[in-house]
Design a protein around this motif. Structure first.
Motif, PDB file in Angstrom:
ATOM      1  N   ASP A 184       0.460  51.975   2.783  1.00 32.45           N
ATOM      2  CA  ASP A 184       0.118  53.275   2.369  1.00 32.45           C
ATOM      3  C   ASP A 184       1.197  53.528   1.331  1.00 32.45           C
ATOM      4  O   ASP A 184       0.856  54.445   0.283  1.00 32.45           O
ATOM      5  N   THR A 185       2.593  53.276   1.567  1.00 31.00           N
ATOM      6  CA  THR A 185       3.325  53.789   0.655  1.00 31.00           C
ATOM      7  C   THR A 185       3.176  53.283  -1.023  1.00 31.00           C
ATOM      8  O   THR A 185       3.234  53.880  -2.032  1.00 31.00           O
ATOM      9  N   GLU A 186       2.961  51.899  -0.758  1.00 28.60           N
ATOM     10  CA  GLU A 186       2.669  51.120  -2.036  1.00 28.60           C
ATOM     11  C   GLU A 186       1.503  51.810  -2.859  1.00 28.60           C
ATOM     12  O   GLU A 186       1.521  52.064  -3.966  1.00 28.60           O
ATOM     13  N   GLN A 187       0.436  52.066  -2.089  1.00 30.00           N
ATOM     14  CA  GLN A 187      -0.647  52.849  -2.458  1.00 30.00           C
ATOM     15  C   GLN A 187      -0.302  54.175  -3.168  1.00 30.00           C
ATOM     16  O   GLN A 187      -0.925  54.752  -4.238  1.00 30.00           O
ATOM     17  N   ALA A 188       0.370  54.861  -2.459  1.00 32.25           N
ATOM     18  CA  ALA A 188       1.067  56.192  -2.837  1.00 32.25           C
ATOM     19  C   ALA A 188       1.512  56.098  -4.258  1.00 32.25           C
ATOM     20  O   ALA A 188       1.249  56.883  -5.274  1.00 32.25           O
ATOM     21  N   ILE A 189       2.353  55.193  -4.379  1.00 38.21           N
ATOM     22  CA  ILE A 189       3.106  54.977  -5.733  1.00 38.21           C
ATOM     23  C   ILE A 189       2.032  54.527  -6.639  1.00 38.21           C
ATOM     24  O   ILE A 189       2.084  55.104  -7.942  1.00 38.21           O
ATOM     25  N   LYS A 190       1.047  53.527  -6.606  1.00 38.82           N
ATOM     26  CA  LYS A 190       0.273  53.151  -7.677  1.00 38.82           C
ATOM     27  C   LYS A 190      -0.646  54.289  -7.876  1.00 38.82           C
ATOM     28  O   LYS A 190      -1.089  54.377  -9.117  1.00 38.82           O
ATOM     29  N   LEU A 191      -1.008  55.525  -7.089  1.00 40.47           N
ATOM     30  CA  LEU A 191      -1.695  56.574  -7.354  1.00 40.47           C
ATOM     31  C   LEU A 191      -0.986  57.732  -8.141  1.00 40.47           C
ATOM     32  O   LEU A 191      -1.451  58.689  -8.336  1.00 40.47           O
ATOM     33  N   GLY A 192       0.361  57.530  -8.308  1.00 40.63           N
ATOM     34  CA  GLY A 192       1.128  58.448  -9.161  1.00 40.63           C
ATOM     35  C   GLY A 192       1.733  59.469  -8.142  1.00 40.63           C
ATOM     36  O   GLY A 192       2.123  60.692  -8.922  1.00 40.63           O
ATOM     37  N   LEU A 193       1.812  59.431  -6.775  1.00 38.67           N
ATOM     38  CA  LEU A 193       2.177  60.364  -6.118  1.00 38.67           C
ATOM     39  C   LEU A 193       3.948  60.506  -6.301  1.00 38.67           C
ATOM     40  O   LEU A 193       4.428  59.534  -6.687  1.00 38.67           O
ATOM     41  N   ASP A 194       4.406  61.636  -5.802  1.00 38.59           N
ATOM     42  CA  ASP A 194       5.897  61.908  -6.158  1.00 38.59           C
ATOM     43  C   ASP A 194       6.495  61.670  -4.965  1.00 38.59           C
ATOM     44  O   ASP A 194       8.031  61.510  -4.860  1.00 38.59           O
ATOM     45  N   GLY A 195       6.063  61.651  -3.658  1.00 42.26           N
ATOM     46  CA  GLY A 195       6.724  61.690  -2.415  1.00 42.26           C
ATOM     47  C   GLY A 195       5.739  61.081  -1.314  1.00 42.26           C
ATOM     48  O   GLY A 195       4.658  61.409  -1.520  1.00 42.26           O
ATOM     49  N   ARG A 237      12.122  50.651   6.859  1.00 43.34           N
ATOM     50  CA  ARG A 237      11.649  49.582   6.017  1.00 43.34           C
ATOM     51  C   ARG A 237      10.822  50.402   4.775  1.00 43.34           C
ATOM     52  O   ARG A 237      11.120  49.689   3.789  1.00 43.34           O
ATOM     53  N   ILE A 238      10.384  51.400   4.836  1.00 39.58           N
ATOM     54  CA  ILE A 238       9.670  51.949   3.689  1.00 39.58           C
ATOM     55  C   ILE A 238      10.729  52.593   2.549  1.00 39.58           C
ATOM     56  O   ILE A 238      10.888  52.260   1.395  1.00 39.58           O
ATOM     57  N   ALA A 239      11.948  52.888   3.082  1.00 35.90           N
ATOM     58  CA  ALA A 239      13.002  53.427   2.319  1.00 35.90           C
ATOM     59  C   ALA A 239      13.798  52.076   1.797  1.00 35.90           C
ATOM     60  O   ALA A 239      14.120  52.542   0.407  1.00 35.90           O
ATOM     61  N   GLU A 240      13.911  51.238   2.426  1.00 39.93           N
ATOM     62  CA  GLU A 240      14.614  50.131   1.787  1.00 39.93           C
ATOM     63  C   GLU A 240      13.660  49.454   0.867  1.00 39.93           C
ATOM     64  O   GLU A 240      14.182  49.222  -0.526  1.00 39.93           O
ATOM     65  N   LYS A 241      12.462  49.617   0.789  1.00 42.89           N
ATOM     66  CA  LYS A 241      11.766  48.564  -0.301  1.00 42.89           C
ATOM     67  C   LYS A 241      11.184  49.668  -1.466  1.00 42.89           C
ATOM     68  O   LYS A 241      11.062  49.061  -2.542  1.00 42.89           O
ATOM     69  N   TYR A 242      10.864  50.960  -0.928  1.00 45.43           N
ATOM     70  CA  TYR A 242      10.347  51.776  -1.880  1.00 45.43           C
ATOM     71  C   TYR A 242      11.321  52.996  -2.307  1.00 45.43           C
ATOM     72  O   TYR A 242      10.773  53.767  -3.192  1.00 45.43           O
ATOM     73  N   GLY A 243      12.398  53.180  -1.484  1.00 45.11           N
ATOM     74  CA  GLY A 243      13.261  54.510  -1.831  1.00 45.11           C
ATOM     75  C   GLY A 243      13.620  54.766  -3.211  1.00 45.11           C
ATOM     76  O   GLY A 243      14.128  55.967  -3.581  1.00 45.11           O
ATOM     77  N   ASP A 244      13.757  53.682  -4.042  1.00 46.82           N
ATOM     78  CA  ASP A 244      14.191  54.011  -5.353  1.00 46.82           C
ATOM     79  C   ASP A 244      12.983  54.305  -6.214  1.00 46.82           C
ATOM     80  O   ASP A 244      13.090  54.536  -7.600  1.00 46.82           O
ATOM     81  N   GLN A 245      11.659  54.166  -5.715  1.00 47.01           N
ATOM     82  CA  GLN A 245      10.302  54.456  -6.746  1.00 47.01           C
ATOM     83  C   GLN A 245       9.657  55.852  -6.421  1.00 47.01           C
ATOM     84  O   GLN A 245       8.747  56.149  -6.954  1.00 47.01           O
ATOM     85  N   ILE A 246      10.101  56.274  -5.076  1.00 42.60           N
ATOM     86  CA  ILE A 246       9.308  57.354  -4.584  1.00 42.60           C
ATOM     87  C   ILE A 246      10.213  57.944  -3.571  1.00 42.60           C
ATOM     88  O   ILE A 246      10.859  57.431  -2.940  1.00 42.60           O
ATOM     89  N   GLU A 247      10.062  59.473  -3.522  1.00 38.30           N
ATOM     90  CA  GLU A 247      10.869  60.242  -2.516  1.00 38.30           C
ATOM     91  C   GLU A 247      10.461  59.962  -1.050  1.00 38.30           C
ATOM     92  O   GLU A 247       9.055  60.131  -0.904  1.00 38.30           O
ATOM     93  N   VAL A 248      11.264  59.348  -0.156  1.00 41.70           N
ATOM     94  CA  VAL A 248      10.923  59.046   1.150  1.00 41.70           C
ATOM     95  C   VAL A 248      11.492  60.188   2.046  1.00 41.70           C
ATOM     96  O   VAL A 248      12.843  60.220   2.283  1.00 41.70           O
ATOM     97  N   MET A 249      10.541  61.078   2.586  1.00 38.90           N
ATOM     98  CA  MET A 249      10.939  61.890   3.534  1.00 38.90           C
ATOM     99  C   MET A 249      10.582  61.687   5.066  1.00 38.90           C
ATOM    100  O   MET A 249       9.890  60.767   5.318  1.00 38.90           O
TER     101      MET A 249
END
Length: 382
Positions: A264-275, A298-310
């Motif tokens: 779901d995080t990867e999909q959010a990034i693909k759809l241009g979401l900010d966080g 897990r999410i922060a480690e893989k995608y924390g540099d691409q999207i805000e993870v809260m």
């Protein structure tokens, strides 16, 4: 440490205990409960407590600051008020109480579509700084109108919810008559009579209502038809086709709340979401799911540099905020702790709880000899 909160209630547990004494049991159980057997609600809390931080005392240290930047805005601390439905049921006027406190503390407040104050009123209180969380409407015209209202109210962030494809199975709410349609049983009436402060404030502020949605409700809608209206009005299951037009329409920051997986995080990034907000709705949706702290790492480690993870769900104090940020969150949100504060202390509850959380987090930072919030991951014991 100079205390800026009521020292009779120096912990979130103290506020919870006081809240339980002040509000009717049906309102407290709605606030406090999870779903099914409350397993995931409790797991959220217990798994967070297992996260350990290491202090390093013999090192240069110039003091700690809680200030945190998120989406280009500097907040006074790395936490905010999560969206909570039916807030006015738990304590009358609580959305306004908490929004005012958040504004004065320079913290973000997220208004739920299904709470008891309107977009416009909360925006007025916060001078256009509040966020808005959208339950996805079934009709595009309603979706577009609500989003336009949030834009007109100058909300900087729109939060869309993905973890309510169906409402959680909550036995307490069924027993208390708070399932749809809600009903006031004799037992509930007797509970109200035993809580005069709550009853008086409800009389002053009026019966809780979905203020943001009032303009869309048929006139004279009674409780018996509320469930049908809600079912017809909202479609909680998100997908790519539903998110794309929101992204196209919303020019501010767009956040997906309820994320618990890498997919779901990867999909959010693909759809241009900010966080994304890693959340399981406070353990109110899937009792057999993971606690939020587990997928957060897990999410922060893989995608924390691409999207805000809260993150939200399970946080109950300053040490928990530090634990979540050390695990990878850039920011945290809490629902129940602030509602406990409002229910316990009324109009002073929001201010008290925010001062308390700041004091707790400041003490943790100083104990760790950690100068900046973004340095907390260096303190994590892996």
């Amino acid at each position: 440490m100079a205390l800026k909160f009521n020292d009779k209630y120096p912990s979130i547990d103290d506020l919870r205990t006081k809240a339980q004494k002040k509000i009717p049991n049906f309102a407290f159980e709605y606030l406090d409960g999870g779903c099914n057997e409350d397993v995931n609600r409790d797991r959220n809390i217990s798994d967070l407590k297992d996260v350990l931080l290491k202090p390093e005392y013999i090192r240069p240290y110039n003091g700690s600051t809680l200030k945190t930047k998120l989406f280009g805005i500097e907040y006074d601390a790395p936490f905010g008020v999560a969206p909570v439905g039916l807030q006015g049921l738990m304590w009358p006027n609580s959305p306004e109480i908490l929004a005012k406190a958040a504004f004065e503390h320079n913290l973000p407040f997220i208004l739920s579509t299904v709470t008891t104050s309107s977009i416009e009123r909360i925006s007025e209180i916060t001078e256009g700084k509040s966020w808005f969380q959208l339950y996805h409407p079934a009709e595009n015209s309603l979706r577009d109108d609500i989003i336009k209202r949030a834009e007109a109210a100058e909300c900087p962030v729109l939060v869309i919810l993905c973890d309510v494809p169906t409402f959680g199975f909550r036995p307490r709410d069924f027993r208390n008559g708070l399932a749809m349609p809600p009903k006031m049983t004799l037992k509930n009436i007797l509970q109200v009579m035993g809580k005069p402060d709550w009853a008086l404030n409800t009389l002053i502020h009026g019966q809780p209502a979905f203020k943001t949605l009032e303009k869309y409700m048929p006139k004279g809608l009674d409780l018996k038809h509320l469930a049908k209206f809600m079912d017809q009005t909202f479609s909680g299951r998100l997908n790519e086709e539903k998110i794309k037009p929101i992204r196209d329409m919303w020019k501010g920051k767009l956040v997906l709340k309820g994320v618990q997986s890498l997919a779901d995080t990867e999909q959010a990034i693909k759809l241009g979401l900010d966080g994304v907000i890693v959340s399981n709705h406070g353990g109110r949706q899937l009792d057999a799911g993971e606690s939020t702290i587990k997928p957060l790492g897990r999410i922060a480690e893989k995608y924390g540099d691409q999207i805000e993870v809260m993150m939200d769900s399970g946080l109950r104090g300053g040490p928990d905020i530090a634990r979540a940020i050390a695990t990878g969150a850039s920011f945290t949100f809490m629902g129940r702790p602030f509602m406990y504060g409002a229910a316990a202390l009324g109009k002073k509850g929001g201010d008290h709880t925010m001062h308390l959380l700041k004091a707790e987090l400041q003490q943790v930072m100083e104990q760790l000899c950690c100068e900046k919030i973004e340095d907390l991951p260096n303190c994590l014991i892996k």
